[in-house]
Design a protein around this motif. Sequence first.
Motif, PDB file in Angstrom:
ATOM      1  N   SER A 292       0.851  -1.182   0.000  1.00  0.00           N
ATOM      2  CA  SER A 292       0.000   0.000   0.000  1.00  0.00           C
ATOM      3  C   SER A 292       0.889   1.236   0.000  1.00  0.00           C
ATOM      4  O   SER A 292       2.108   1.148   0.221  1.00  0.00           O
ATOM      5  N   LEU A 293       0.299   2.394  -0.235  1.00  0.00           N
ATOM      6  CA  LEU A 293       1.053   3.649  -0.197  1.00  0.00           C
ATOM      7  C   LEU A 293       1.670   3.863   1.176  1.00  0.00           C
ATOM      8  O   LEU A 293       2.836   4.273   1.303  1.00  0.00           O
ATOM      9  N   THR A 297       5.650   4.083   2.068  1.00  0.00           N
ATOM     10  CA  THR A 297       6.139   5.282   2.755  1.00  0.00           C
ATOM     11  C   THR A 297       6.981   4.916   3.968  1.00  0.00           C
ATOM     12  O   THR A 297       8.051   5.475   4.217  1.00  0.00           O
ATOM     13  N   LYS A 304       4.551  10.975   1.758  1.00  0.00           N
ATOM     14  CA  LYS A 304       3.558  10.324   0.907  1.00  0.00           C
ATOM     15  C   LYS A 304       3.467  10.968  -0.467  1.00  0.00           C
ATOM     16  O   LYS A 304       3.299  10.279  -1.477  1.00  0.00           O
ATOM     17  N   HIS A 308       3.994   8.971  -3.850  1.00  0.00           N
ATOM     18  CA  HIS A 308       2.883   8.946  -4.805  1.00  0.00           C
ATOM     19  C   HIS A 308       3.350   9.423  -6.180  1.00  0.00           C
ATOM     20  O   HIS A 308       2.954   8.867  -7.215  1.00  0.00           O
ATOM     21  N   TYR A 327      -0.330  -1.536  -4.486  1.00  0.00           N
ATOM     22  CA  TYR A 327       0.415  -1.448  -5.729  1.00  0.00           C
ATOM     23  C   TYR A 327       1.076  -2.783  -6.001  1.00  0.00           C
ATOM     24  O   TYR A 327       1.571  -3.446  -5.087  1.00  0.00           O
TER      25      TYR A 327
END
Length: 349
Positions: A292-293, A297, A304, A308, A327
């Motif tokens: 995940s983002l 991070t 972030k 991104h 992702y």
Amino acid sequence: MEIIQSTVRKRKSYHVKVRYSILWECALGIAAVTNERLLDTLEMPESEWDQLKETLPKSLKKQLHYVQQHNTWKALLQLLHEVPDSTLDEFLTFIQTRSSSQIKFSCLPYIGEEFQEVREQAANGDEHALDQLKGVAADNPFFPQYMSFIVHVDVNELKNHLVNVMTQWYDEVVSHVEQERIQILQTDYEEKMKMDTQLSSEEFVQWATGGIDYQPEPHVFNVLLIPQICYRPWNIEADIEGTKVFYYPVSNASLSPNDPYAAPDFLVQKYKALGDDIRLKMVKILAEGDCSLQEMTEQLALGKSTIHHHLKMLRAAKLVEMKGMKYSLRRQALSLMDKELAAYLERTV
């Protein structure tokens, strides 16, 4: 995009065909110039499209307005698939000699093998069948309204419109650049054919379209790839019986056929995306598993917005995709890069 799936079972593979025609380019040009929401995203600047429209005669402008109201560019594309190797005169004769039910059946979108009988009933004016088709296609942005139009329109009005818009667009916009356009389409076709035996069906589609990962579907036995110029940089997807169609943008190399050093834009984009240490670290992390983002991070200890931004570049290069909220690395796209590079290095005029 025109994708309707009715099952999750997968076929083992499909056969890929590549075809080109100036008539498909005509129909897609008509589609492009009447799609005002998309004009500013096309490679040809919107100002040039506006200038083109200003030079057109009133009679053609009237026909294009009709296209804009009823999306009849779809009807042109549907009909062209029935006579793909025809000349303009042959195509126009084909339209004029079709019966009312035949032309309406051809113009109605294919939405699945199980709905072919319903499609035929709708073409004959059955309102209940039309409602069934519209219900199945309810998620498509224009199919329901387009279906209603096709079923209810006077067939002579439709035929006259299709003949006039195609004839006038060809005469006013395409005829004086026809040989140049055909040369570009033929060059791209020949470029694709050189790779035909070197790639699997899935790899071939991904390479030709610049990243579409099309997996086999039930009842889809063929993928038809049609090179196009006017809708660059977009791929357009469609369905006909037994076949998935991709109208894909021709490569930069095809636009410059006498320049052996013209680099494929999709390949350049991939190498640019990988030409950064942060993005390479991201690829390494994603090679170990989807993230995940927030997880990305935390691993890289960066903001972030920065993460991104880099993920956006990797996604634009079709090296990374979203799966749910995470992702995921597109491994096939990475593994295909060496073959793409080899094809570029071996290119000659």
